[in-house]
Design a protein around this motif. Structure first.
Motif, short mmCIF file in Angstrom:
data_model
loop_
_atom_site.label_atom_id
_atom_site.label_comp_id
_atom_site.label_asym_id
_atom_site.label_seq_id
_atom_site.Cartn_x
_atom_site.Cartn_y
_atom_site.Cartn_z
N ARG A 1 0.87 -1.25 -0.11
CA ARG A 1 0.01 0.11 0.09
C ARG A 1 0.99 1.20 0.00
O ARG A 1 2.09 1.15 0.45
N SER B 1 -5.08 1.96 -3.94
CA SER B 1 -5.90 1.05 -2.91
C SER B 1 -4.76 -0.04 -2.52
O SER B 1 -5.49 -0.72 -1.64
N SER C 1 -0.05 4.33 9.04
CA SER C 1 -1.06 5.15 8.37
C SER C 1 -0.68 5.46 6.79
O SER C 1 0.22 6.20 6.41
N LEU D 1 -1.36 6.56 2.73
CA LEU D 1 -2.04 7.29 1.96
C LEU D 1 -3.31 6.81 1.42
O LEU D 1 -3.53 5.81 1.23
N ASN D 2 -4.51 7.68 1.61
CA ASN D 2 -5.87 7.20 1.44
C ASN D 2 -5.84 7.21 -0.11
O ASN D 2 -4.93 7.59 -0.92
N GLU D 3 -6.99 6.85 -0.79
CA GLU D 3 -7.09 6.68 -2.21
C GLU D 3 -6.94 8.14 -2.79
O GLU D 3 -6.24 8.12 -3.78
N GLU D 4 -7.39 9.20 -2.15
CA GLU D 4 -7.68 10.37 -2.69
C GLU D 4 -6.10 11.12 -2.67
O GLU D 4 -5.57 11.60 -3.58
N GLU D 5 -5.59 10.75 -1.81
CA GLU D 5 -4.00 11.06 -1.49
C GLU D 5 -3.06 10.49 -2.52
O GLU D 5 -2.41 11.24 -3.03
#
Ligand SMILES: [Zn+2]
Length: 238
Positions: free
Chosen positions: A116, A127, A205, A207-211
């Motif tokens: 990830r 993702s 933590s 990166l989320n998908e948007e980041e």
């Protein structure tokens, strides 16, 4: 079928990409990179069976979507060329493919852990990576993608991801150009190292998908900069 000759500059770039991947420790004597033919999207270009660090433009062969040579050659082919043919068939958006056994990716494939995006340089992981387990499709094998059926199964596991881990074997990464796929293969390996280190410290933590999407757009828009550095370092063989 008559296949037009590819752009000579593309052959040179593909040969250079082979040597960059070796210099950057993504491939060793094994592993390969291909690019879709610039004048015939139903064909792709891949070196003959040679260690990537030694590949010259004159080693590049043209294959069709079945993994067969478009023009007869007495040079040997890579056993795992079906990785490339089946991904190009399944993914019209993919212009280049890297397959490697780079070491830091292996622990993820064998534990079913996804790779990830741990930092902005690997936003292309989105993702996370997908996972291919050859045993589920073919039982006990030598782990290699040595026919179209296995290639198709791998391409199905890749899905719309940019990176698929292959249990007990390695990984395959895709991109919209040679420069992008080389960048991704290098930073997928870096990400794997960092993810292993971070996981040892505690919960990560990511990166989320948007980041990840925002970071990928920025970093990959600048791919010409690292490419120039990597190319300068390996120099020319021809
Ligand atoms: Zn392999």
């Amino acid at each position: 079928m008559n296949v037009p000759a590819p752009d000579p500059d593309l052959l040179q770039k593909l040969a250079l990409a082979n040597r960059i991947l070796y210099d950057q420790n993504v491939v060793d004597a094994f592993g390969h990179i291909s690019v879709r033919h610039d004048k015939s999207p139903g064909h792709f270009l891949l070196s003959c069976n040679r260690a990537p660090g030694l590949v010259r433009a004159s080693d590049i062969l043209t294959y069709d979507m079945e993994g067969d040579l478009a023009l007869a050659s007495d040079k040997r082919s890579y056993l795992e060329r079906f990785i490339h043919s089946e991904i190009y068939k399944a993914r019209p958006d993919v212009m280049a493919v890297v397959h490697s056994h780079s070491q830091s990716m292996i622990p993820f494939g064998v534990t079913g852990q996804r790779l990830r995006p741990i930092f902005h340089m690997s936003g292309f992981l989105g993702s996370g990576s997908s996972l291919f387990d050859i045993r589920e499709d073919a039982g006990n094998t030598d782990m290699l993608i040595r026919d179209t059926g296995l290639g198709r199964a791998l391409a199905k596991s890749l899905g719309q991801h940019n990176c698929v881990l292959m249990r007990g074997h390695g990984s395959t990464t895709v991109g919209e150009s040679i420069e992008i796929v080389v960048y991704r293969a290098i930073y997928a390996e870096v990400n794997a190292k960092l993810q292993l280190q971070a996981a040892a410290l505690g919960p990560v933590s990511f990166l989320n998908e948007e980041e990840a999407a925002l970071a990928a757009a920025t970093t990959e828009g600048q791919v010409a900069r690292p490419w120039a550095l990597w190319a300068e370092k390996v120099g020319s063989l021809d």
